[in-house]
Design a protein around this motif. Structure first.
Motif, PDB file in Angstrom:
ATOM      1  N   LYS A   1     -37.700-117.314 -38.098  1.00 42.71           N
ATOM      2  CA  LYS A   1     -37.773-117.165 -37.134  1.00 42.71           C
ATOM      3  C   LYS A   1     -38.048-115.717 -36.838  1.00 42.71           C
ATOM      4  O   LYS A   1     -38.046-115.666 -35.447  1.00 42.71           O
ATOM      5  CB  LYS A   1     -37.931-118.441 -36.121  1.00 42.71           C
ATOM      6  N   SER A   2     -37.078-115.502 -36.867  1.00 45.74           N
ATOM      7  CA  SER A   2     -35.578-113.751 -36.363  1.00 45.74           C
ATOM      8  C   SER A   2     -36.040-112.779 -37.428  1.00 45.74           C
ATOM      9  O   SER A   2     -36.704-112.975 -38.440  1.00 45.74           O
ATOM     10  CB  SER A   2     -34.465-114.885 -36.766  1.00 45.74           C
ATOM     11  N   ASP A   3     -36.022-111.917 -36.861  1.00 45.46           N
ATOM     12  CA  ASP A   3     -35.967-110.513 -37.655  1.00 45.46           C
ATOM     13  C   ASP A   3     -35.281-110.841 -38.709  1.00 45.46           C
ATOM     14  O   ASP A   3     -33.843-111.291 -38.897  1.00 45.46           O
ATOM     15  CB  ASP A   3     -35.203-109.821 -36.780  1.00 45.46           C
ATOM     16  N   ILE A   4     -35.117-110.780 -39.601  1.00 47.04           N
ATOM     17  CA  ILE A   4     -34.580-110.726 -41.193  1.00 47.04           C
ATOM     18  C   ILE A   4     -33.606-110.120 -41.103  1.00 47.04           C
ATOM     19  O   ILE A   4     -32.069-110.302 -41.783  1.00 47.04           O
ATOM     20  CB  ILE A   4     -35.349-110.756 -42.154  1.00 47.04           C
ATOM     21  N   GLN A   5     -32.999-108.568 -40.694  1.00 47.57           N
ATOM     22  CA  GLN A   5     -31.458-107.487 -40.137  1.00 47.57           C
ATOM     23  C   GLN A   5     -30.752-108.629 -39.249  1.00 47.57           C
ATOM     24  O   GLN A   5     -30.028-108.845 -39.955  1.00 47.57           O
ATOM     25  CB  GLN A   5     -31.850-106.099 -40.588  1.00 47.57           C
TER      26      GLN A   5
END
Length: 728
Positions: A394-398
């Motif tokens: 659900k989040s930006d991977i970085q």
């Protein structure tokens, strides 16, 4: 006898009826205290023994399995390794410095009692949520106290603490776990056992004097915490590592003689457990003259002398006529040594006080036939609510990767392991507070001993059987990644209240998982410990079976590094990535959940990976190897990069980008020099292992993995600085 007194000794009505049957009369207070200690959960394993039966304990290299102070394995050229892991959870929660310190002291004595010089220690530490508004500051206090206690005792003893694990979860807010492991080395012919036989042979008390510290410790460790018993400092022992150092050296000098029959540490339940266990294992009786016991306090009673858990004490059964020689050795080391009894053939423990018989108890029923409880079990209801949960990114991977690297369960614990002397004795090859197993050299045969301690409590919460077997597999894999052959395990089974049927189900499942994994992976259990009642106000910890694997590499010059140290290393992922997100760190951080399912371990694949690593290392094909664990390949690779201070340019090859955080079992990251890459790939084919080339190490200022792109400085700050900031 007054029912309140019986209740205060944690004796049930059924057990009291059994006591009446054994004695044929009412016990006096001294006898009740002795029986209560011997039948405590901590000493008798009455709730757990049923499930411990059936553990694999034999192999050609096993010299001594469970039942002695520690386990023993053959490490080649007539040398043996002696080792055990044990808990000191309750005392460390009550008094962190003293509790952790005496935990170390106790496990060291278990090992050198067997005739071995202790050469290495590990620890597994589990604390609560250091950010919690209610518990956070106290948890930080516990971390600092426990670490100080471990370092104080180990450093003063001159025993290197060469590795361990440390994790944090709110399930440990009310009960922290402090598990200590020690390993010693001796010649196979020099192993000593805990026995007392030969009518008339003297029983000699050696070591420090007896005081009132630690009274009731074994019984305290067999109860959960509540508002009534939170202030239990008198039951926590006070240790003196300098006395223990003298005791160890005196014992090792004694072992070179032919003066003794057996020796036993006075651990939990002190003089009670040591005397009953020595006589019980030998089918003997014993007389003890308690007024002869060296005392550090005035006015002590027989009850206190039998139940004190003062530290740095041993009980010796010597050969008749050798008393003076034994005593002289201990006097030379400035330690007390007094004949306090003798071996008999009555089968009874006869306790005297100034020539008056004050207690007489049959030994076998207490030492060998303690109650075995068949407690109710039931599958926990919470499992139905968590089993179907699926993890989705659900989040930006970085951003998510950065959160994971900053998490206290991932980042560098230099605050902890820098306090431990890891190089004393000059045999340490790999002291790992960071990556994988730790390794020492054995000068006597030029072998290396690798050891790894492992327990992922989240996995055990969602599937106690697979979680326990995963701990066995993971500890073995870490050892295999050093190039050593995993040989045997010691276990410390930390669970909640056994009176809760759901906890007993977790325990039963955990034991089945260990049995299955040890059998399939050929790593028998040679020693261990059970710690139950890890519960506060009705809330139990997650199931936490700590596993230590010990393995041997015949040539200490061949130990594999855990990380690449030059540019141009070809980096490969070995093993299948199958989408295992149950209980994963990424789920806990992103979704604040511990949920999902675990896939069963493919033991054939696990064993094949171990065998491949051993063979590839023997053929000098590998630059490094590191087990893939918590956080998946993303976290494993990031740690390797941060520690090596080299850059990486990597592509996972996964179409689903969340898979870099997958925690599938039986995988390793390995590094190969370009000159050996072709031979490496041929060997991969021979073993039929899946291998994917991720990329190479570089001198560039970057850590790149798919969409993650950080400078080396950014990565190193996340890994090396975060915990230091969190714990202050």
């Amino acid at each position: 006898m007054d029912k309140e007194i019986i209740k205060a000794h944690k004796i049930s009505d059924e057990e009291y009826d059994q006591i009446l049957e054994i004695l044929g009369r009412e016990p006096n207070l001294l006898e009740l205290g002795v029986i209560s200690a011997m039948w405590s959960e901590h000493c008798s394993y009455k709730s757990s023994k049923k499930y411990l039966n059936g553990f694999p304990t034999k192999a050609p290299w096993v010299i001594q399995g469970p039942g002695e102070n520690a386990g023993v394995i053959d490490i080649g050229q007539d040398m043996a390794a002696v080792f055990k892991v044990e808990s000191h959870n309750h005392p460390s929660f009550i008094e962190p410095f003293a509790g952790a310190a005496t935990g170390v002291g106790g496990i060291l004595r278990d090992v050198f009692t067997m005739g071995a010089r202790v050469v290495a220690g590990l620890n597994s530490l589990k604390f609560g949520n250091i950010y919690d508004e209610k518990y956070g500051n106290h948890q930080k206090y516990l971390v600092k106290g426990v670490v100080s206690g471990i370092s104080h005792y180990g450093n003063c003893m001159g025993v290197p603490t060469i590795g361990g694990e440390c994790s944090f979860d709110e399930c440990f807010n009310g009960n922290i776990l402090v598990n200590a492991f020690a390993l010693g080395i001796c010649k196979k012919e020099d192993i000593f056992y805990a026995k007392a036989e030969g009518v008339g042979n003297p029983v000699i008390y050696v070591g420090s004097k007896t005081g009132r510290d630690g009274l009731g410790g074994a019984v305290m460790a067999s109860d959960s915490f509540n508002e009534q018993n939170k202030s239990l400092r008198p039951t926590v022992q006070i240790g003196d590592p300098f006395s223990e150092k003298l005791l160890m050296e005196a014992c090792l000098e004694l072992f070179k003689t032919d003066f003794i029959i057996g020796i036993q540490d006075m651990g939990a339940a002190g003089l009670t457990s040591s005397s009953f266990e020595m006589a019980g294992r030998s089918g003997s009786g014993m007389k003890l003259y308690l007024e002869k016991t060296p005392m550090s306090e005035s006015g002590m009673t027989p009850y206190e002398l039998m139940l004190s858990e003062s530290q740095e004490r041993m009980l010796i059964c010597a050969k008749k006529g050798c008393e003076n020689q034994v005593i002289e050795i201990f006097k030379k080391w400035d330690l007390d040594a007094v004949v306090i009894g003798e071996v008999t053939d009555t089968g009874n423990m006869e306790l005297f006080w100034n020539n008056e018989l004050v207690g007489m108890i049959p030994i076998e029923p207490l030492s060998e036939k303690a109650p075995i409880l068949d407690r109710p079990i039931s599958k926990p209801k919470y499992l139905d609510n968590i089993k179907d949960y699926q993890f989705e990114l659900k989040s930006d991977i970085q951003d998510l990767f950065i959160q994971m690297m900053k998490n206290e369960n991932v980042n560098d614990k230099a605050f902890i392991y820098d306090q431990f002397d890891s190089s004393v004795q000059t045999n340490t090859i790999k002291a790992d507070g960071k990556l994988g197993a730790s390794v020492i050299r054995v000068k006597e045969n030029n072998a290396a001993i690798a050891m790894a301690i492992e327990c992922n409590s989240r996995l055990n919460y969602i599937d106690p059987k697979v979680g326990a077997s995963a701990a066995v597999a993971s500890a073995g894999r870490k050892v295999a990644c050093t190039g050593a052959k995993p040989l045997a395990i010691s276990d410390c089974l930390n669970y909640g209240n056994p009176q809760n049927p759901e906890v007993m189900w977790q325990f039963a499942q955990g034991c089945e998982g260990i049995k299955e994994a040890c059998k399939e992976l050929n790593t028998p259990v040679v020693s261990g410990n059970v710690s139950l009642y890890n519960e506060t106000e009705g809330v139990s910890i997650y199931p936490s079976p700590t596993i230590v694997n010990v393995g041997v590499l015949e040539n200490s010059s061949r130990v594999l590094k855990a990380s690449f140290d030059k540019a141009g290393v070809r980096i490969y992922l070995l093993g299948e990535t199958s989408g295992n997100f149950g209980g994963s760190l990424v789920m806990k951080i992103q979704d604040k959940k511990v949920a999902g399912n675990l896939k069963n371990i493919d033991y054939k694949a696990e064993l094949t990976l171990w065998n491949f690593l051993y063979r590839a290392n023997q053929e000098s094909l590998l630059e490094c190897a590191n087990s893939v664990g918590v956080g998946g390949i993303a976290i494993t690779l990031a740690k390797m990069c941060a520690i090596s201070k080299k850059g990486t340019i990597l592509e996972s090859g996964f179409s689903d980008k969340k898979m870099i955080f997958d925690e599938s079992f039986s995988r390793a990251i390995i590094g190969v020099d370009e000159a050996y890459e072709e031979q490496f790939l041929q060997l991969i084919k021979e073993f039929n292992i899946k291998a994917y080339k991720l990329g190479i190490s570089t001198d560039e200022d970057c850590f790149r993995l798919d969409e993650i792109n950080l400078s080396k400085k950014e990565l190193e700050n996340l890994y090396f600085e975060s915990f230091k900031e969190q714990i202050q």
